[in-house]
Design a protein around this motif. Structure first.
Motif, PDB file in Angstrom:
ATOM      1  N   GLU A   1       0.723  -1.285   0.007  1.00  9.37           N
ATOM      2  CA  GLU A   1       0.044   0.069   0.069  1.00  9.37           C
ATOM      3  C   GLU A   1       0.988   1.201   0.036  1.00  9.37           C
ATOM      4  O   GLU A   1       0.746   2.362  -0.694  1.00  9.37           O
ATOM      5  CB  GLU A   1      -1.003   0.105   1.196  1.00  9.37           C
ATOM      6  CG  GLU A   1      -1.778   1.096   1.215  1.00  9.37           C
ATOM      7  CD  GLU A   1      -2.887   1.223   0.071  1.00  9.37           C
ATOM      8  OE1 GLU A   1      -3.290   2.513  -0.185  1.00  9.37           O
ATOM      9  OE2 GLU A   1      -3.205   0.180  -0.743  1.00  9.37           O
ATOM     10  N   ARG A   2       1.832   1.207   0.757  1.00  7.52           N
ATOM     11  CA  ARG A   2       2.949   2.226   0.675  1.00  7.52           C
ATOM     12  C   ARG A   2       3.321   2.721  -0.633  1.00  7.52           C
ATOM     13  O   ARG A   2       3.607   3.668  -1.114  1.00  7.52           O
ATOM     14  CB  ARG A   2       3.845   2.261   1.914  1.00  7.52           C
ATOM     15  CG  ARG A   2       3.350   2.383   3.165  1.00  7.52           C
ATOM     16  CD  ARG A   2       4.209   2.068   4.323  1.00  7.52           C
ATOM     17  NE  ARG A   2       3.977   2.255   5.676  1.00  7.52           N
ATOM     18  CZ  ARG A   2       4.299   2.176   6.823  1.00  7.52           C
ATOM     19  NH1 ARG A   2       5.621   1.768   6.710  1.00  7.52           N
ATOM     20  NH2 ARG A   2       3.761   2.292   8.074  1.00  7.52           N
ATOM     21  N   LEU A   3       3.886   1.517  -1.127  1.00  6.41           N
ATOM     22  CA  LEU A   3       4.370   1.680  -2.594  1.00  6.41           C
ATOM     23  C   LEU A   3       3.424   2.285  -3.505  1.00  6.41           C
ATOM     24  O   LEU A   3       3.962   3.052  -4.568  1.00  6.41           O
ATOM     25  CB  LEU A   3       4.762   0.118  -3.031  1.00  6.41           C
ATOM     26  CG  LEU A   3       6.078  -0.342  -2.572  1.00  6.41           C
ATOM     27  CD1 LEU A   3       6.145  -1.682  -2.908  1.00  6.41           C
ATOM     28  CD2 LEU A   3       7.324   0.473  -2.915  1.00  6.41           C
ATOM     29  N   ARG A   4       2.088   1.824  -3.565  1.00  4.37           N
ATOM     30  CA  ARG A   4       1.196   2.556  -4.396  1.00  4.37           C
ATOM     31  C   ARG A   4       0.801   3.815  -4.345  1.00  4.37           C
ATOM     32  O   ARG A   4       0.607   4.539  -5.155  1.00  4.37           O
ATOM     33  CB  ARG A   4      -0.354   1.648  -3.953  1.00  4.37           C
ATOM     34  CG  ARG A   4      -0.403   0.147  -4.566  1.00  4.37           C
ATOM     35  CD  ARG A   4      -1.690  -0.238  -4.216  1.00  4.37           C
ATOM     36  NE  ARG A   4      -1.898  -1.882  -4.238  1.00  4.37           N
ATOM     37  CZ  ARG A   4      -1.983  -2.555  -3.143  1.00  4.37           C
ATOM     38  NH1 ARG A   4      -2.127  -2.184  -2.070  1.00  4.37           N
ATOM     39  NH2 ARG A   4      -1.734  -3.774  -3.328  1.00  4.37           N
ATOM     40  N   LYS A   5       1.057   4.121  -2.790  1.00  2.00           N
ATOM     41  CA  LYS A   5       0.733   5.722  -2.507  1.00  2.00           C
ATOM     42  C   LYS A   5       2.014   6.428  -3.115  1.00  2.00           C
ATOM     43  O   LYS A   5       1.907   7.632  -3.852  1.00  2.00           O
ATOM     44  CB  LYS A   5       0.940   6.057  -1.055  1.00  2.00           C
ATOM     45  CG  LYS A   5      -0.457   5.609  -0.537  1.00  2.00           C
ATOM     46  CD  LYS A   5      -0.502   5.836   0.940  1.00  2.00           C
ATOM     47  CE  LYS A   5      -1.860   5.358   1.583  1.00  2.00           C
ATOM     48  NZ  LYS A   5      -1.911   5.568   3.126  1.00  2.00           N
ATOM     49  N   ALA A   6       3.246   5.931  -3.247  1.00  3.79           N
ATOM     50  CA  ALA A   6       4.389   6.763  -3.767  1.00  3.79           C
ATOM     51  C   ALA A   6       4.139   6.660  -5.376  1.00  3.79           C
ATOM     52  O   ALA A   6       4.675   7.588  -5.847  1.00  3.79           O
ATOM     53  CB  ALA A   6       5.702   5.750  -3.401  1.00  3.79           C
ATOM     54  N   ILE A   7       3.819   5.701  -5.902  1.00  2.98           N
ATOM     55  CA  ILE A   7       3.564   5.485  -7.232  1.00  2.98           C
ATOM     56  C   ILE A   7       2.676   6.700  -7.714  1.00  2.98           C
ATOM     57  O   ILE A   7       2.693   7.295  -8.670  1.00  2.98           O
ATOM     58  CB  ILE A   7       3.418   4.233  -7.750  1.00  2.98           C
ATOM     59  CG1 ILE A   7       4.476   3.086  -7.527  1.00  2.98           C
ATOM     60  CG2 ILE A   7       3.003   4.133  -9.374  1.00  2.98           C
ATOM     61  CD1 ILE A   7       4.104   1.659  -7.863  1.00  2.98           C
ATOM     62  N   THR A   8       1.324   6.563  -7.246  1.00  2.00           N
ATOM     63  CA  THR A   8       0.219   7.446  -7.402  1.00  2.00           C
ATOM     64  C   THR A   8       0.868   8.898  -7.405  1.00  2.00           C
ATOM     65  O   THR A   8       0.498   9.774  -8.272  1.00  2.00           O
ATOM     66  CB  THR A   8      -0.854   7.250  -6.591  1.00  2.00           C
ATOM     67  OG1 THR A   8      -1.208   6.159  -6.591  1.00  2.00           O
ATOM     68  CG2 THR A   8      -1.937   8.259  -7.074  1.00  2.00           C
ATOM     69  N   ALA A   9       1.478   9.305  -6.056  1.00  2.00           N
ATOM     70  CA  ALA A   9       2.166  10.621  -6.005  1.00  2.00           C
ATOM     71  C   ALA A   9       3.186  11.046  -7.053  1.00  2.00           C
ATOM     72  O   ALA A   9       2.933  12.359  -7.504  1.00  2.00           O
ATOM     73  CB  ALA A   9       2.889  10.890  -4.677  1.00  2.00           C
ATOM     74  N   GLN A  10       3.932  10.008  -7.703  1.00  2.00           N
ATOM     75  CA  GLN A  10       4.685  10.488  -8.482  1.00  2.00           C
ATOM     76  C   GLN A  10       4.179  10.698  -9.992  1.00  2.00           C
ATOM     77  O   GLN A  10       4.406  11.595 -10.826  1.00  2.00           O
ATOM     78  CB  GLN A  10       5.652   9.226  -8.796  1.00  2.00           C
ATOM     79  CG  GLN A  10       6.778   9.092  -7.580  1.00  2.00           C
ATOM     80  CD  GLN A  10       7.512   7.725  -7.637  1.00  2.00           C
ATOM     81  OE1 GLN A  10       7.559   7.078  -8.916  1.00  2.00           O
ATOM     82  NE2 GLN A  10       8.504   7.334  -6.703  1.00  2.00           N
ATOM     83  N   LYS A  11       3.067   9.840 -10.311  1.00  2.00           N
ATOM     84  CA  LYS A  11       2.241  10.117 -11.441  1.00  2.00           C
ATOM     85  C   LYS A  11       1.491  11.288 -11.310  1.00  2.00           C
ATOM     86  O   LYS A  11       1.675  11.938 -12.514  1.00  2.00           O
ATOM     87  CB  LYS A  11       1.565   8.859 -11.702  1.00  2.00           C
ATOM     88  CG  LYS A  11       2.015   7.613 -12.136  1.00  2.00           C
ATOM     89  CD  LYS A  11       1.553   6.396 -12.027  1.00  2.00           C
ATOM     90  CE  LYS A  11       0.147   6.294 -13.103  1.00  2.00           C
ATOM     91  NZ  LYS A  11      -0.367   5.159 -13.257  1.00  2.00           N
ATOM     92  N   ASP A  12       1.178  11.820 -10.469  1.00  2.00           N
ATOM     93  CA  ASP A  12       0.265  13.005 -10.191  1.00  2.00           C
ATOM     94  C   ASP A  12       1.079  14.060 -10.382  1.00  2.00           C
ATOM     95  O   ASP A  12       0.876  15.299 -10.978  1.00  2.00           O
ATOM     96  CB  ASP A  12      -0.549  12.916  -8.824  1.00  2.00           C
ATOM     97  CG  ASP A  12      -1.823  11.834  -8.741  1.00  2.00           C
ATOM     98  OD1 ASP A  12      -2.121  11.438  -9.729  1.00  2.00           O
ATOM     99  OD2 ASP A  12      -1.869  11.889  -7.618  1.00  2.00           O
TER     100      ASP A  12
END
Length: 494
Positions: free
Chosen positions: A111-122
Motif C-alpha cells: 500500500e505504501r508503494l502504491r501511494k508513492a507511485i500515485t504521487a509520482q504520477k500525479d
C-alpha cells in the motif's frame, strides 16, 4: 598519426557506419587523393583504429570490427521474451524487503508503494515549474524501482541495440551515465554487453541522491558478475548541473542522459543546453551522446528543440533524424517518438495491481523519444542526395498544394492514426511545419505497404503522393493512395 586529418576523417566515418568505401571519403578531404593513395596512408593505422580493409575491384572497403554478430541474435532472443531478467527482478524485491524491514509483498508495504507511485504520477503531469519530481528518498525510490525501473531497463536495451546496429558500440568502451538514479542504464549496459563477443566496457555514473546510490550498488552487486567484461563503477555523488566531479576519465565514448534533463525545472532559464555542452567537452572524437526522454508531447518536443539547438556546442544530431539533405533541422513543433513491444509485468507489479484500480500500477508500454548526437555531420548508410535529385524537399510543399509529387522522407513515428486512416509523422530535415503521411486503409496495396512495415527512422521514397495543407493544425499531409509507391531507396546512388 593521432593528429593526421586523414586518420581523423577515417575515424569519423567509421564512427557513423560499420562499412564504407574509401572512394566515398574523397569528398571530405582538403587535398585530392586517389583511393590507392588513401589506402597506403592509412593501412598501418587500421589495426589501432579497429578497422579492416578488403579490396573491391578498384576500390577498398573498410569494415569496423564490431562486437560479433552473434550478439545481435542473442539480444533479439532476449528482447522477444519481453521481461526483466529474473535475477534483477528478484534483486529489486529483496532490496525493498531490506529497506522496509518487511517482505516486499506485505500488504502494508504494497500500500505504501502504491501511494508513492500515485504521487509520482500525479506530480509528473503538473506544469514543469511546479513539479517536485526527485525520486530521491524513502518510498519514492522504492516506487521508482517497482513502477519505472523495469520498463526503462528494457527500453535501454532496445536503444543499445540501435546503437549497435548504427556502429557506435566498439570492442572497448568508456561510458558515462549522467543522473543515473538507481542505475538503470549501467545495469542495462552490463546485461547487453554480456551477450556480445569479445567486448569490454567501463561504466561510470553521476548521481546526487544517496538513496539512489545505495539502491544502485545493491542491484549492481546482485546482478553484475565480478570480473566480467563490464566494470560498473560506484557512482560519483554530484549534481549534473555542477562541474563534473573529480576522478572521472578524461574521455568517454558514450555519454547518456536518460530521463533526467526533462526534470530540470529552472525559473531563471533552461540549463539543459549548458549541461550537455559541458559534458560534451569530455566526449571522444568519434563518441556519441544519447539523450532519452518520455514520449509525451511536452517532453518529446522540448528534447527535439534541445538537440537541434546544440550546434553551438559542436554537436549535431546523428539519429533518428534524417541527414540526407545535409541541413540542420530546427525541429519545428516536432513530436516524434519510438515504440517497442510492451514488456511483461513483473511479479511486483502484479502484486501491487491486486487492488481496486489495478491499471494504476502496471507500467509495461515502451514509448520514448531519443537523439544520438556526435561531432561529425556525416550522412548515414551511404545515402546521399545531390542538389539535382528528383525528390521534392518538404520545405517546398507550399508550392505544390493539390499536386502529386515524389519526395524522400524518414518515418519519424509509430502509428498515430487508427484502423481506418493510418497516419505517420515524416521528415527530411527541411520542413518548416509538421508533415504527416496519410494512408486510408482502403488504399493499402503491396506497393505502398512499406509505409506501415518500415521501422522508426527508416528512409523511404514516396512516389506519387498528393500534397494537402491542414489549416486547422498548420501541418502538411502527404496522401498515399493505391497508385502511390513507397519503398526504401538505393543506398549508394542518387
Amino acid at each position: 598519426m593521432a593528429g593526421n586529418p586523414l586518420i581523423s576523417t577515417i575515424q569519423y566515418v567509421a564512427g557513423t557506419r560499420s562499412s564504407f568505401l574509401l572512394s566515398e571519403i574523397i569528398r571530405y578531404l582538403d587535398a585530392p587523393m586517389t583511393v590507392d593513395e588513401i589506402y597506403r596512408a592509412i593501412a598501418p593505422e587500421l589495426p589501432r583504429l579497429g578497422l579492416a580493409a578488403t579490396r573491391r575491384g578498384g576500390d577498398v572497403e573498410i569494415n569496423r570490427l564490431l562486437p560479433g554478430d552473434g550478439g545481435r541474435g542473442r539480444t533479439s532472443t532476449f528482447l522477444e521474451k519481453r521481461e526483466l531478467p529474473p535475477v534483477l527482478a528478484t534483486a529489486i524485491e529483496e532490496y525493498i524487503t531490506k529497506k522496509v524491514g518487511k517482505p516486499w509483498d506485505d500488504p502494508v508495504t504494497a500500500e505504501r508503494l502504491r501511494k508513492a507511485i500515485t504521487a509520482q504520477k500525479d506530480d509528473y503531469w503538473k506544469p514543469l515549474h511546479k513539479r517536485s519530481l526527485r525520486y530521491t528518498k524513502g518510498y519514492s525510490v522504492l516506487g521508482y524501482l517497482a513502477y519505472h525501473f523495469p520498463v526503462y531497463f528494457m527500453q535501454t536495451e532496445h536503444l543499445l541495440l540501435r546503437l549497435f546496429e548504427e556502429g557506435f558500440l566498439k570492442k572497448s568502451m568508456t561510458i558515462l551515465d549522467a543522473g543515473t538514479g538507481p542505475g538503470v542504464v549501467p545495469l542495462a549496459i552490463a546485461d547487453f554487453f554480456s551477450r556480445l563477443d569479445g567486448v569490454k566496457a567501463s561504466v561510470y555514473a553521476i548521481e546526487q541522491s544517496e538513496e539512489h546510490i545505495e539502491a544502485f550498488l545493491s542491484l549492481r552487486d546482485a546482478f553484475v558478475p565480478r570480473g566480467g567484461p563490464v566494470s560498473v563503477k560506484p557512482p560519483k555523488q554530484a549534481d549534473i548541473r555542477d562541474p563534473l566531479p573529480a576522478g572521472l576519465p578524461e574521455r568517454f565514448d558514450l555519454i547518456v542522459f536518460s530521463n533526467v534533463l526533462g526534470e530540470l525545472a529552472d525559473r531563471s532559464g533552461d540549463p539543459r543546453a549548458g549541461i550537455v555542452g559541458r559534458f560534451a567537452e569530455r566526449l571522444s572524437p568519434d563518441g556519441a551522446i544519447l539523450i532519452i526522454e518520455p514520449a509525451d508531447e511536452i517532453n518529446s518536443t522540448r528534447m527535439r528543440t534541445l538537440a537541434a539547438g546544440l550546434e553551438p556546442a559542436g554537436l549535431v544530431v546523428h539519429s533518428p533524424c534524417p541527414l540526407f539533405r545535409g541541413t540542420a533541422c530546427k525541429a519545428p513543433r516536432c513530436w516524434s517518438f519510438a515504440t517497442a513491444p510492451a514488456i511483461r509485468p513483473t511479479r511486483l507489479m502484479e502484486t501491487l495491481a491486486r487492488c481496486d484500480e489495478p491499471y494504476r500500477y502496471i507500467n509495461t508500454d515502451i514509448k520514448y523519444s531519443y537523439a544520438v548526437l556526435r561531432r561529425a555531420a556525416i550522412p548515414r548508410d551511404g545515402l546521399r542526395l545531390s542538389s539535382a535529385a528528383k525528390f521534392l524537399q518538404l520545405s517546398k510543399l507550399h508550392l505544390h498544394v493539390g499536386k502529386r509529387v515524389n519526395t524522400m522522407v524518414a518515418k519519424m513515428s509509430g502509428e498515430l492514426g487508427d484502423a481506418k486512416t493510418r497516419l505517420f509523422k515524416v521528415c527530411d530535415g527541411t520542413a518548416k511545419a509538421p508533415v504527416y503521411a496519410v494512408l486510408p486503409a482502403f488504399h493499402k496495396t503491396a506497393e505502398n505497404e512499406a509505409l506501415l512495415s518500415a521501422g522508426y527512422g527508416t528512409v523511404l521514397e514516396l512516389r506519387g503522393v498528393l500534397v494537402r495543407y491542414n489549416r486547422a493544425h498548420d501541418a502538411w499531409n502527404l496522401l498515399v493512395n493505391r497508385n502511390t509507391e513507397v519503398r526504401e531507396p538505393d543506398r549508394h546512388g542518387e
